[in-house]
Write a protein that holds these residues in place. Structure first.
Motif, PDB file in Angstrom:
ATOM      1  N   HIS A 182      27.208   7.891 -23.097  1.00 24.19           N
ATOM      2  CA  HIS A 182      25.750   7.966 -22.908  1.00 24.19           C
ATOM      3  C   HIS A 182      25.483   8.526 -21.516  1.00 24.19           C
ATOM      4  O   HIS A 182      26.309   8.346 -20.601  1.00 24.19           O
ATOM      5  CB  HIS A 182      25.130   6.566 -23.060  1.00 24.19           C
ATOM      6  CG  HIS A 182      23.637   6.574 -23.085  1.00 24.19           C
ATOM      7  ND1 HIS A 182      22.879   6.563 -21.926  1.00 24.19           N
ATOM      8  CD2 HIS A 182      22.756   6.607 -24.120  1.00 24.19           C
ATOM      9  CE1 HIS A 182      21.590   6.586 -22.248  1.00 24.19           C
ATOM     10  NE2 HIS A 182      21.484   6.604 -23.573  1.00 24.19           N
ATOM     11  N   PRO A 183      24.350   9.199 -21.326  1.00 26.73           N
ATOM     12  CA  PRO A 183      24.051   9.747 -20.001  1.00 26.73           C
ATOM     13  C   PRO A 183      24.151   8.728 -18.870  1.00 26.73           C
ATOM     14  O   PRO A 183      24.537   9.082 -17.744  1.00 26.73           O
ATOM     15  CB  PRO A 183      22.623  10.283 -20.152  1.00 26.73           C
ATOM     16  CG  PRO A 183      22.547  10.696 -21.581  1.00 26.73           C
ATOM     17  CD  PRO A 183      23.353   9.667 -22.326  1.00 26.73           C
ATOM     18  N   ARG A 184      23.824   7.455 -19.135  1.00 32.05           N
ATOM     19  CA  ARG A 184      23.916   6.465 -18.063  1.00 32.05           C
ATOM     20  C   ARG A 184      25.364   6.234 -17.624  1.00 32.05           C
ATOM     21  O   ARG A 184      25.621   5.742 -16.511  1.00 32.05           O
ATOM     22  CB  ARG A 184      23.289   5.142 -18.489  1.00 32.05           C
ATOM     23  CG  ARG A 184      23.929   4.479 -19.675  1.00 32.05           C
ATOM     24  CD  ARG A 184      23.315   3.104 -19.947  1.00 32.05           C
ATOM     25  NE  ARG A 184      23.770   2.590 -21.242  1.00 32.05           N
ATOM     26  CZ  ARG A 184      23.105   2.725 -22.374  1.00 32.05           C
ATOM     27  NH1 ARG A 184      21.926   3.355 -22.375  1.00 32.05           N
ATOM     28  NH2 ARG A 184      23.586   2.229 -23.505  1.00 32.05           N
ATOM     29  N   ASP A 185      26.334   6.610 -18.468  1.00 30.23           N
ATOM     30  CA  ASP A 185      27.741   6.452 -18.100  1.00 30.23           C
ATOM     31  C   ASP A 185      28.165   7.442 -17.023  1.00 30.23           C
ATOM     32  O   ASP A 185      29.238   7.282 -16.421  1.00 30.23           O
ATOM     33  CB  ASP A 185      28.642   6.638 -19.331  1.00 30.23           C
ATOM     34  CG  ASP A 185      28.397   5.594 -20.405  1.00 30.23           C
ATOM     35  OD1 ASP A 185      27.892   4.502 -20.060  1.00 30.23           O
ATOM     36  OD2 ASP A 185      28.696   5.878 -21.591  1.00 30.23           O
ATOM     37  N   LEU A 186      27.363   8.458 -16.775  1.00 30.00           N
ATOM     38  CA  LEU A 186      27.721   9.453 -15.764  1.00 30.00           C
ATOM     39  C   LEU A 186      27.845   8.837 -14.375  1.00 30.00           C
ATOM     40  O   LEU A 186      28.564   9.371 -13.517  1.00 30.00           O
ATOM     41  CB  LEU A 186      26.682  10.583 -15.741  1.00 30.00           C
ATOM     42  CG  LEU A 186      26.647  11.496 -16.975  1.00 30.00           C
ATOM     43  CD1 LEU A 186      25.465  12.450 -16.891  1.00 30.00           C
ATOM     44  CD2 LEU A 186      27.952  12.285 -17.103  1.00 30.00           C
ATOM     45  N   ARG A 187      27.189   7.709 -14.156  1.00 24.33           N
ATOM     46  CA  ARG A 187      27.256   7.075 -12.841  1.00 24.33           C
ATOM     47  C   ARG A 187      28.677   6.564 -12.531  1.00 24.33           C
ATOM     48  O   ARG A 187      29.011   6.319 -11.374  1.00 24.33           O
ATOM     49  CB  ARG A 187      26.265   5.908 -12.766  1.00 24.33           C
ATOM     50  CG  ARG A 187      26.616   4.719 -13.632  1.00 24.33           C
ATOM     51  CD  ARG A 187      25.519   3.671 -13.691  1.00 24.33           C
ATOM     52  NE  ARG A 187      24.356   4.168 -14.401  1.00 24.33           N
ATOM     53  CZ  ARG A 187      23.334   3.384 -14.776  1.00 24.33           C
ATOM     54  NH1 ARG A 187      23.324   2.101 -14.482  1.00 24.33           N
ATOM     55  NH2 ARG A 187      22.326   3.910 -15.430  1.00 24.33           N
ATOM     56  N   ASP A 188      29.493   6.419 -13.577  1.00 21.17           N
ATOM     57  CA  ASP A 188      30.872   5.943 -13.403  1.00 21.17           C
ATOM     58  C   ASP A 188      31.876   7.092 -13.351  1.00 21.17           C
ATOM     59  O   ASP A 188      33.093   6.847 -13.391  1.00 21.17           O
ATOM     60  CB  ASP A 188      31.245   4.988 -14.546  1.00 21.17           C
ATOM     61  CG  ASP A 188      30.338   3.771 -14.608  1.00 21.17           C
ATOM     62  OD1 ASP A 188      29.991   3.252 -13.525  1.00 21.17           O
ATOM     63  OD2 ASP A 188      29.966   3.355 -15.721  1.00 21.17           O
ATOM     64  N   HIS A 189      31.385   8.323 -13.270  1.00 20.81           N
ATOM     65  CA  HIS A 189      32.271   9.482 -13.283  1.00 20.81           C
ATOM     66  C   HIS A 189      32.063  10.359 -12.063  1.00 20.81           C
ATOM     67  O   HIS A 189      30.995  10.323 -11.431  1.00 20.81           O
ATOM     68  CB  HIS A 189      32.032  10.313 -14.551  1.00 20.81           C
ATOM     69  CG  HIS A 189      32.609   9.701 -15.782  1.00 20.81           C
ATOM     70  ND1 HIS A 189      33.857  10.015 -16.256  1.00 20.81           N
ATOM     71  CD2 HIS A 189      32.087   8.774 -16.637  1.00 20.81           C
ATOM     72  CE1 HIS A 189      34.098   9.323 -17.365  1.00 20.81           C
ATOM     73  NE2 HIS A 189      33.043   8.555 -17.614  1.00 20.81           N
ATOM     74  N   ASP A 190      33.115  11.132 -11.725  1.00 17.71           N
ATOM     75  CA  ASP A 190      32.990  12.165 -10.697  1.00 17.71           C
ATOM     76  C   ASP A 190      32.323  13.385 -11.343  1.00 17.71           C
ATOM     77  O   ASP A 190      32.881  13.984 -12.271  1.00 17.71           O
ATOM     78  CB  ASP A 190      34.368  12.564 -10.165  1.00 17.71           C
ATOM     79  CG  ASP A 190      34.873  11.612  -9.094  1.00 17.71           C
ATOM     80  OD1 ASP A 190      34.036  11.075  -8.360  1.00 17.71           O
ATOM     81  OD2 ASP A 190      36.092  11.419  -9.013  1.00 17.71           O
ATOM     82  N   CYS A 191      31.153  13.723 -10.867  1.00 13.40           N
ATOM     83  CA  CYS A 191      30.423  14.886 -11.394  1.00 13.40           C
ATOM     84  C   CYS A 191      30.406  15.983 -10.325  1.00 13.40           C
ATOM     85  O   CYS A 191      30.115  15.704  -9.156  1.00 13.40           O
ATOM     86  CB  CYS A 191      29.004  14.493 -11.776  1.00 13.40           C
ATOM     87  SG  CYS A 191      28.936  13.267 -13.102  1.00 13.40           S
ATOM     88  N   ILE A 192      30.747  17.161 -10.719  1.00 12.86           N
ATOM     89  CA  ILE A 192      30.793  18.299  -9.794  1.00 12.86           C
ATOM     90  C   ILE A 192      29.376  18.842  -9.643  1.00 12.86           C
ATOM     91  O   ILE A 192      28.789  19.350 -10.602  1.00 12.86           O
ATOM     92  CB  ILE A 192      31.738  19.393 -10.307  1.00 12.86           C
ATOM     93  CG1 ILE A 192      33.134  18.805 -10.553  1.00 12.86           C
ATOM     94  CG2 ILE A 192      31.817  20.548  -9.310  1.00 12.86           C
ATOM     95  CD1 ILE A 192      34.030  19.709 -11.380  1.00 12.86           C
ATOM     96  N   ASN A 193      28.837  18.733  -8.462  1.00 15.20           N
ATOM     97  CA  ASN A 193      27.450  19.135  -8.235  1.00 15.20           C
ATOM     98  C   ASN A 193      27.348  20.602  -7.825  1.00 15.20           C
ATOM     99  O   ASN A 193      28.253  21.164  -7.194  1.00 15.20           O
ATOM    100  CB  ASN A 193      26.814  18.272  -7.150  1.00 15.20           C
ATOM    101  CG  ASN A 193      26.114  17.053  -7.731  1.00 15.20           C
ATOM    102  OD1 ASN A 193      25.197  17.185  -8.536  1.00 15.20           O
ATOM    103  ND2 ASN A 193      26.560  15.857  -7.336  1.00 15.20           N
TER     104      ASN A 193
END
Length: 298
Positions: A182-193
């Motif tokens: 779910h999109p809220r799970d992105l907070r637990d991942h390294d996202c390349i900005n």
């Protein structure tokens, strides 16, 4: 300078016609206006150019010499005006364009050869820049940008469909960190900005949850201001990336990247060709506009 030009035109007309009345008719002015222009010219050059009698007009020696030099020069001036007329009437000249690298790869690049083949007198100067530039101030004829970035004062025409965005990561990354559900799970991942060169801000990831659109401000340890490097970093396993579908289609097929959050994918406005004004659009630019309008209708 303007008075000098009027005098030169009057002198040439009288020299050809040998008559003030005929010269005035040719120039669309009165005989007295021709006479005044010539008197002013003779005062300006300091010598008499014409011999006048009640029955005829002739050239003095100085007038003959002046005419021999003036006629070729005025032909050159006329040629210069004619060249502008050619540019006004047919597509020709240098077309300066600005667009991001992705825009070139997706929109202009695949069609450039066809456009140039159809318009052999047009040359293009292409400036690749992710940052939004002032096309008027920097002397560009037009630009290509994603719709939401185009200034409202510009005339803009769509040249592509909406851009489908995907969240992707490498198999190695998911083997270590798992996949978000779910999109809220992105907070637990390294996202390349990706940092916008126009605003300096980080690109928010647009996702949809049913009818609700989510603009996620993601976090990670790596930030780029180059979209190409974002993709390279994702392939290298540095984190998740938010990228256009067309950019990752091949990498997905080769299993170098894996797509996640598919039910939440959304789109961004497609590319637009934009330019400053509808008034006096140069033929070279109109040719480009018409070319892309035709492509969109097909």
């Amino acid at each position: 300078m303007r008075d000098d030009l009027s005098g030169l035109m009057a002198f040439l007309a009288v020299a050809r016609r040998r008559s003030f009345t005929a010269a005035a008719s040719e120039l669309g002015v009165t005989p007295s206006a021709v006479s005044q222009s010539l008197r002013a010219l003779e005062v300006r050059v300091g010598v008499r150019l014409l011999q006048r009698t009640t029955r005829s007009v002739g050239l003095t020696e100085a007038g003959s010499r002046f005419l021999s030099r003036l006629e070729p020069a005025m032909h050159g001036v006329q040629d210069a005006f004619d060249s502008l007329g050619e540019l006004r009437d047919r597509p020709a000249g240098l077309l300066r364009l600005t667009l991001p690298r992705y825009g070139y790869q997706e929109v202009l690049g695949p069609r450039l050869a066809e456009f140039l083949a159809a318009h052999p007198d047009i040359r293009v100067d292409i400036h690749l820049e992710d940052a939004l530039v002032d096309i008027v101030q920097q002397g560009f004829d037009a630009g290509f940008r994603v719709g939401e970035l185009v200034d409202r004062e510009m005339i803009a025409i769509p040249v592509s469909g909406d851009i489908v965005m995907h969240v992707v990561g490498s198999p190695a990354y998911f083997a270590n960190r798992g996949k978000p559900k779910h999109p809220r799970d992105l907070r637990d991942h390294d996202c390349i900005n990706y940092r916008s060169r126009t605003t300096g801000g980080l690109l928010r990831w647009g996702l949809s949850d049913g009818a609700k659109r989510i603009e996620a401000a993601v976090e990670g340890r790596v930030v780029f201001d180059d979209a190409e490097l974002v993709l390279d970093a994702a392939v290298a396993g540095l984190g998740l990336a938010y990228v256009p579908e067309s950019r990752v289609r091949k990498l997905l097929a080769e299993k170098q990247l894996v797509r996640v959050l598919e039910p939440y994918s959304t789109t961004l406005p497609g590319f637009f060709l934009y330019y400053p004004s509808r008034a006096q659009v140069a033929p070279k630019l109109k040719a480009l506009i018409d070319f892309f309008k035709l492509k969109r209708r097909r």
